[in-house]
Scaffold this active site. Structure first.
Site, PDB file in Angstrom:
ATOM      1  N   PHE A 151      70.186  90.159   7.724  1.00 32.77           N
ATOM      2  CA  PHE A 151      69.184  91.161   7.346  1.00 32.77           C
ATOM      3  C   PHE A 151      68.747  91.032   5.898  1.00 32.77           C
ATOM      4  CE2 PHE A 151      72.046  92.943  10.586  1.00 32.77           C
ATOM      5  CZ  PHE A 151      71.139  93.172  11.606  1.00 32.77           C
ATOM      6  N   LYS A 161      55.410  89.014  -1.771  1.00 31.21           N
ATOM      7  CA  LYS A 161      55.936  90.222  -2.425  1.00 31.21           C
ATOM      8  C   LYS A 161      56.485  89.812  -3.776  1.00 31.21           C
ATOM      9  CE  LYS A 161      60.691  90.167  -0.779  1.00 31.21           C
ATOM     10  NZ  LYS A 161      61.748  90.927  -0.131  1.00 31.21           N
ATOM     11  N   LYS A 204      55.800  87.227  11.877  1.00 33.26           N
ATOM     12  CA  LYS A 204      56.096  86.343  13.029  1.00 33.26           C
ATOM     13  C   LYS A 204      57.137  86.961  13.943  1.00 33.26           C
ATOM     14  CE  LYS A 204      60.157  84.174  11.697  1.00 33.26           C
ATOM     15  NZ  LYS A 204      61.414  84.117  12.414  1.00 33.26           N
ATOM     16  N   THR A 252      62.828  79.740  12.322  1.00 37.79           N
ATOM     17  CA  THR A 252      62.208  79.927  13.636  1.00 37.79           C
ATOM     18  C   THR A 252      60.784  80.442  13.405  1.00 37.79           C
ATOM     19  OG1 THR A 252      63.207  82.135  13.741  1.00 37.79           O
ATOM     20  CG2 THR A 252      64.350  80.368  14.902  1.00 37.79           C
ATOM     21  N   LYS A 275      66.194  68.121  -0.817  1.00 38.61           N
ATOM     22  CA  LYS A 275      66.750  69.461  -0.976  1.00 38.61           C
ATOM     23  C   LYS A 275      68.269  69.390  -1.172  1.00 38.61           C
ATOM     24  CE  LYS A 275      64.573  72.958   1.538  1.00 38.61           C
ATOM     25  NZ  LYS A 275      64.463  73.652   2.840  1.00 38.61           N
ATOM     26  N   PHE A 317      59.992 102.016   2.169  1.00 37.87           N
ATOM     27  CA  PHE A 317      59.096 101.307   3.094  1.00 37.87           C
ATOM     28  C   PHE A 317      57.932 102.173   3.524  1.00 37.87           C
ATOM     29  CE2 PHE A 317      59.810  96.995   4.714  1.00 37.87           C
ATOM     30  CZ  PHE A 317      60.701  96.608   3.743  1.00 37.87           C
ATOM     31  N   ARG A 332      66.993  90.432   2.366  1.00 34.94           N
ATOM     32  CA  ARG A 332      65.613  90.447   1.876  1.00 34.94           C
ATOM     33  C   ARG A 332      65.477  89.389   0.803  1.00 34.94           C
ATOM     34  NH1 ARG A 332      66.171  96.037  -0.752  1.00 34.94           N
ATOM     35  NH2 ARG A 332      68.201  95.065  -1.031  1.00 34.94           N
ATOM     36  N   THR A 358      66.696  84.282  13.304  1.00 37.26           N
ATOM     37  CA  THR A 358      66.086  85.297  14.168  1.00 37.26           C
ATOM     38  C   THR A 358      65.493  84.597  15.390  1.00 37.26           C
ATOM     39  OG1 THR A 358      65.594  86.596  12.220  1.00 37.26           O
ATOM     40  CG2 THR A 358      64.389  87.173  14.228  1.00 37.26           C
ATOM     41  N   CYS A 411      59.083  86.600   7.765  1.00 31.95           N
ATOM     42  CA  CYS A 411      59.837  87.333   8.794  1.00 31.95           C
ATOM     43  C   CYS A 411      59.008  88.345   9.566  1.00 31.95           C
ATOM     44  CB  CYS A 411      61.042  88.018   8.173  1.00 31.95           C
ATOM     45  SG  CYS A 411      62.273  86.846   7.598  1.00 31.95           S
TER      46      CYS A 411
HETATM   47  C1  UDX Z   1      62.394  91.418   5.743  1.00 32.28           C
HETATM   48  C2  UDX Z   1      63.461  92.470   6.074  1.00 32.28           C
HETATM   49  O1  UDX Z   1      63.426  93.520   5.106  1.00 32.28           O
HETATM   50  C3  UDX Z   1      64.819  91.838   6.094  1.00 32.28           C
HETATM   51  O2  UDX Z   1      65.796  92.795   6.450  1.00 32.28           O
HETATM   52  C4  UDX Z   1      64.806  90.705   7.092  1.00 32.28           C
HETATM   53  O3  UDX Z   1      66.048  90.049   7.094  1.00 32.28           O
HETATM   54  C5  UDX Z   1      63.702  89.705   6.783  1.00 32.28           C
HETATM   55  O4  UDX Z   1      62.459  90.385   6.707  1.00 32.28           O
HETATM   56  P1  UDX Z   1      61.562  90.176   3.528  1.00 32.28           P
HETATM   57  O5  UDX Z   1      60.648  89.380   4.404  1.00 32.28           O
HETATM   58  O6  UDX Z   1      62.330  89.482   2.462  1.00 32.28           O
HETATM   59  O7  UDX Z   1      62.649  90.917   4.437  1.00 32.28           O
HETATM   60  O8  UDX Z   1      60.650  91.271   2.847  1.00 32.28           O
HETATM   61  P2  UDX Z   1      60.619  92.877   2.691  1.00 32.28           P
HETATM   62  O9  UDX Z   1      61.171  93.265   1.390  1.00 32.28           O
HETATM   63  O10 UDX Z   1      61.169  93.531   3.889  1.00 32.28           O
HETATM   64  O11 UDX Z   1      59.032  93.098   2.629  1.00 32.28           O
HETATM   65  C6  UDX Z   1      58.206  92.712   3.711  1.00 32.28           C
HETATM   66  C7  UDX Z   1      56.758  92.922   3.410  1.00 32.28           C
HETATM   67  O12 UDX Z   1      56.414  94.295   3.526  1.00 32.28           O
HETATM   68  C8  UDX Z   1      56.285  92.491   2.022  1.00 32.28           C
HETATM   69  O13 UDX Z   1      55.065  91.801   2.165  1.00 32.28           O
HETATM   70  C9  UDX Z   1      56.102  93.796   1.286  1.00 32.28           C
HETATM   71  O14 UDX Z   1      55.124  93.677   0.287  1.00 32.28           O
HETATM   72  C10 UDX Z   1      55.650  94.701   2.412  1.00 32.28           C
HETATM   73  N1  UDX Z   1      55.923  96.136   2.181  1.00 32.28           N
HETATM   74  C11 UDX Z   1      57.200  96.579   2.039  1.00 32.28           C
HETATM   75  C12 UDX Z   1      54.871  97.035   2.143  1.00 32.28           C
HETATM   76  O15 UDX Z   1      53.695  96.669   2.281  1.00 32.28           O
HETATM   77  N2  UDX Z   1      55.137  98.370   1.962  1.00 32.28           N
HETATM   78  C13 UDX Z   1      56.392  98.838   1.828  1.00 32.28           C
HETATM   79  O16 UDX Z   1      56.554 100.041   1.678  1.00 32.28           O
HETATM   80  C14 UDX Z   1      57.452  97.911   1.860  1.00 32.28           C
END
Ligand code: UDX
Length: 439
Positions: free
Chosen positions: A153, A327, A267, A88, A37, A253, A155, A124, A264
């Site tokens: 935070f 996602k 877990k 983590t 890496k 959301f 994404r 985290t 994230c």
């Molecule tokens: C998340 C937090 O948003 C972020 O702030 C933190 O630092 C790490 O965890 P991430 O894991 O990158 O980020 O994904 P995120 O965009 O939050 O989506 C999480 C999951 O929720 C995805 O599987 C997404 O498909 C799902 N989701 C999101 C839904 O099912 N419905 C929604 O309305 C929004």
């Protein structure tokens, strides 16, 4: 002299943080135990898919502000501020977090730290970690070494923008010096007007898990509404739109579907429950168990819908799953709802073909037994049923007429509620979705 920074761990969080801190003008060294890496990053290549990160990486390597090494000692002796960005993950066979990478990196770092170094945790972690690390460092590191907690935070898919333009910065500190150092690091972001919140260690640690718990709860709330809509013959997408106009609720959301996955949210809520239990506050978070259950039920329900569409059995049937990443705009397949569904249907006897624009290599590493197809038309060829499991934009743009020509059956399950039902139905498909009338 500008501060020199080190970033320990070069996954989605660390690689992004290292490149973005260099972008802010600092001299940054990224550290990882994985030599391959390190070599990839030093060549200017990002070892995972994250839109826009490669340009920031290349630019800052070229400017000489950024480098990567496998030697903690090299990084430790050179830098003033060290960001801990290691993983983590959920511990094997338990709900709590596996803290071995955090503890390992601190132990490796400690003897080499300069006398005035600041160690800043971004990973985290269970509340109480920062205080524990500060205690551990006493005696093994120089007496001036301090710990701060600065949760991240970002994404995936928006990691660069979230790092360079965060909603807020939270720092848990025990001294004015630590706060001042972090204000210096983030000065360009503070100049943009980013709110800067200074708290104690425990609050900073909790902010992160509280935020992720809220987001997970919001998703499971709308998915619980989807279950009720299914029972009542109502439409959860219309319901979500209607409640989302209330600014106290908000429409973000609130997309019902296959639920949350990734490295994230799942877990983090489990580790949060486990930690609350250790602290004697278990009751406060029992609702998160329900949030987790609702989320996992969506996966099982999608498999049931597919089985029903195929008249009760997967045996001898071909099923196409659109999506492997947890996602869109990510190649991350950790706890991916899409892959979970694909594996369950494969185990139930169907021949499963999985398509994903970016996640196939990672998926094949975890589940080598599924059939992975990088070409979407080929993935549709001879299929009996299609599950739209990750909402990549290119799936919304599919021509249902064109794919119908190569498919054997015409059943589509929209597990993300982003395909247009009328277009698919008009092209001869039986369209079913989660939380919507499936007449
Ligand atoms: C998340 C937090 O948003 C972020 O702030 C933190 O630092 C790490 O965890 P991430 O894991 O990158 O980020 O994904 P995120 O965009 O939050 O989506 C999480 C999951 O929720 C995805 O599987 C997404 O498909 C799902 N989701 C999101 C839904 O099912 N419905 C929604 O309305 C929004």
């Amino acid at each position: 002299m500008p501060l020199r920074l080190s970033v320990i761990g070069t996954g989605y969080l660390g690689a992004t943080h290292a490149a973005c801190m260099a972008e802010l003008g600092f001299e940054v060294v990224g550290v990882d135990v994985d030599q391959a890496k390190v070599a990839t990053l030093n060549e200017g290549r990002v070892p995972f898919f994250e839109p826009g990160l490669d340009e920031v990486l290349e630019r800052n390597l070229a400017a000489g502000r950024l480098r990567f090494t496998a030697s903690v000692e090299d990084a430790a002796t050179d830098a003033d501020v060290h960001f801990i960005c290691v993983g983590t993950p959920q511990a094997a066979g338990a709900q709590r977090a596996d803290m071995s990478q955090v503890l390992g990196s601190i132990e490796a770092l400690a003897p080499h730290l300069r006398a005035d170094a600041l160690v800043v945790g971004k990973s985290t972690v269970p509340v109480g970690t920062a205080a524990g690390l500060a205690e551990r460092l006493k005696g093994v590191a120089a007496p001036g070494v301090e710990v701060a907690w600065n949760p991240e935070f970002l994404r995936e898919g928006f990691a660069v923008a979230d790092t360079l333009h965060p909603d807020r910065l939270v720092v848990g500190v025990r001294s004015q010096r630590a706060e001042d150092l972090l204000r210096e690091v983030y000065a360009p972001l503070l100049a943009q007007g980013t709110p800067f919140l200074v708290t104690d260690y425990a609050t900073a640690e909790l902010v992160k898990v509280a935020a992720n718990s809220f987001l997970a709860t919001k998703i499971s709330f709308i998915n619980a509404m989807a279950e009720v809509c299914e029972a009542a013959g109502a439409d959860v997408t219309e319901l979500a739109e209607a409640i989302g106009y209330d600014p106290r609720i908000g429409s973000r959301f609130l997309s019902a579907g296959l639920g949350f996955g990734g490295g994230c949210l799942p877990k983090d809520i489990r580790a949060f429950m486990a930690r609350a239990g250790e602290l004697g506050a278990e009751e406060a978070l029992t609702f998160l168990r329900e949030v987790d259950q609702i989320n996992l039920r969506r996966r099982a329900h999608t498999v049931d819908l597919a089985r029903k569409a195929l008249d009760g059995s997967f045996a001898g049937r071909a099923v196409t799953v659109l999506g492997a990443a947890f996602k869109p705009n990510s190649d991350d397949v950790r706890d991916s709802p899409a892959l979970d569904v694909a594996v369950a249907i494969h185990n139930a006897g169907a021949r499963v073909v999985v398509h994903d624009p970016k996640g196939l290599a990672n998926a094949a590493r975890v589940y080598p037994n599924l059939d992975y197809q990088p070409d979407v038309m080929t993935a549709f060829t001879g299929t009996d049923l299609v599950i739209h499991a990750t909402e990549w934009a290119e799936y919304r743009d599919l021509d249902p007429h064109a794919v119908a020509e190569v498919a054997r059956g015409r059943h589509v399950i929209d597990a993300r509620n982003t395909l247009d039902p009328a277009t698919w139905r008009n092209a001869g498909w039986t369209y079913r979705a989660l939380g919507r009338p499936n007449a």
